[in-house]
Design a protein around this motif. Sequence first.
Motif, short mmCIF file in Angstrom:
data_model
loop_
_atom_site.label_atom_id
_atom_site.label_comp_id
_atom_site.label_asym_id
_atom_site.label_seq_id
_atom_site.Cartn_x
_atom_site.Cartn_y
_atom_site.Cartn_z
N ALA A 16 0.64 2.54 0.30
CA ALA A 16 -0.01 2.68 1.61
C ALA A 16 0.73 1.90 2.68
O ALA A 16 0.91 2.37 3.81
CB ALA A 16 -1.46 2.21 1.52
N HIS A 17 1.20 0.71 2.32
CA HIS A 17 1.95 -0.12 3.27
C HIS A 17 3.25 0.58 3.69
O HIS A 17 3.57 0.64 4.88
CB HIS A 17 2.24 -1.49 2.65
N LYS A 18 3.96 1.13 2.73
CA LYS A 18 5.21 1.83 3.04
C LYS A 18 4.95 3.03 3.94
O LYS A 18 5.68 3.26 4.92
CB LYS A 18 5.90 2.29 1.75
N ILE A 19 3.92 3.79 3.65
CA ILE A 19 3.59 4.96 4.45
C ILE A 19 3.21 4.56 5.87
O ILE A 19 3.68 5.17 6.84
CB ILE A 19 2.46 5.78 3.78
N CYS A 20 2.36 3.53 6.00
CA CYS A 20 1.95 3.07 7.33
C CYS A 20 3.14 2.59 8.16
O CYS A 20 3.22 2.87 9.35
CB CYS A 20 0.90 1.97 7.22
N LYS A 21 4.05 1.86 7.53
CA LYS A 21 5.24 1.40 8.25
C LYS A 21 6.08 2.58 8.74
O LYS A 21 6.62 2.55 9.85
CB LYS A 21 6.08 0.48 7.37
N GLN A 22 6.20 3.63 7.91
CA GLN A 22 6.97 4.81 8.31
C GLN A 22 6.30 5.53 9.46
O GLN A 22 6.97 6.00 10.38
CB GLN A 22 7.14 5.77 7.13
N ILE A 23 4.99 5.62 9.42
CA ILE A 23 4.26 6.36 10.46
C ILE A 23 4.15 5.57 11.76
O ILE A 23 4.41 6.10 12.84
CB ILE A 23 2.84 6.74 9.95
N TYR A 24 3.77 4.29 11.67
CA TYR A 24 3.43 3.51 12.86
C TYR A 24 4.49 2.51 13.30
O TYR A 24 4.41 1.99 14.40
CB TYR A 24 2.13 2.73 12.60
#
Length: 188
Positions: A16-24
């Motif tokens: 989730a952290h990796k995905i959030c960093k990529q998105i935001y």
Amino acid sequence: TKLGWYHEALESYILAHKICKQIYGKNHPEVAETLNNLGCIYDELGDHNKAMKYFLKELNIKLKVYGPHHHLLESVYNNLGTAYHNQGKYNLALKYYIAGYRLRYRLHNNIHQDVFDSLFNLEILFHDAKDNKKSLMAIKKASLVIKKLPIKSEHDLQGSENNFFCSEKETLINDYALTDVTRISRDN
């Protein structure tokens, strides 16, 4: 087992952290929340250094985004205090517990469960640090706060862990005061 659940959760939180960093991007409030989740899991797993690393990153993001007086900082300060407290680093724990208490007091004017919780954490910290005088002061303040909290029902009055805590601590306060008075009169 509970430990197995934490490891599963950890994998999910890392993803989730990796995905959030990529998105935001790396300085977004959603990324800060994923850092909080990681810090909490590592703290539960006993890796307090890693937990603190994530909590400090979360704190930096939230300070940049919200400024120093936002209510979302309360839990970060509490989590940092707890992680340092769990390591026996009482001075650092105190720094963050006090920051959380001051913010909560400022936001809630001493009549809120969060203010009580901060005082409760301070009491435990002072107790663990063998500072009975400060522990007693925190108990007394917590007792005053809990008495001001609104009670929703008779069940809340009888069943609340915090009310139980206060009644137990009030007994300790009275015992401590009696002991202190006895000692003072004996010394004179």
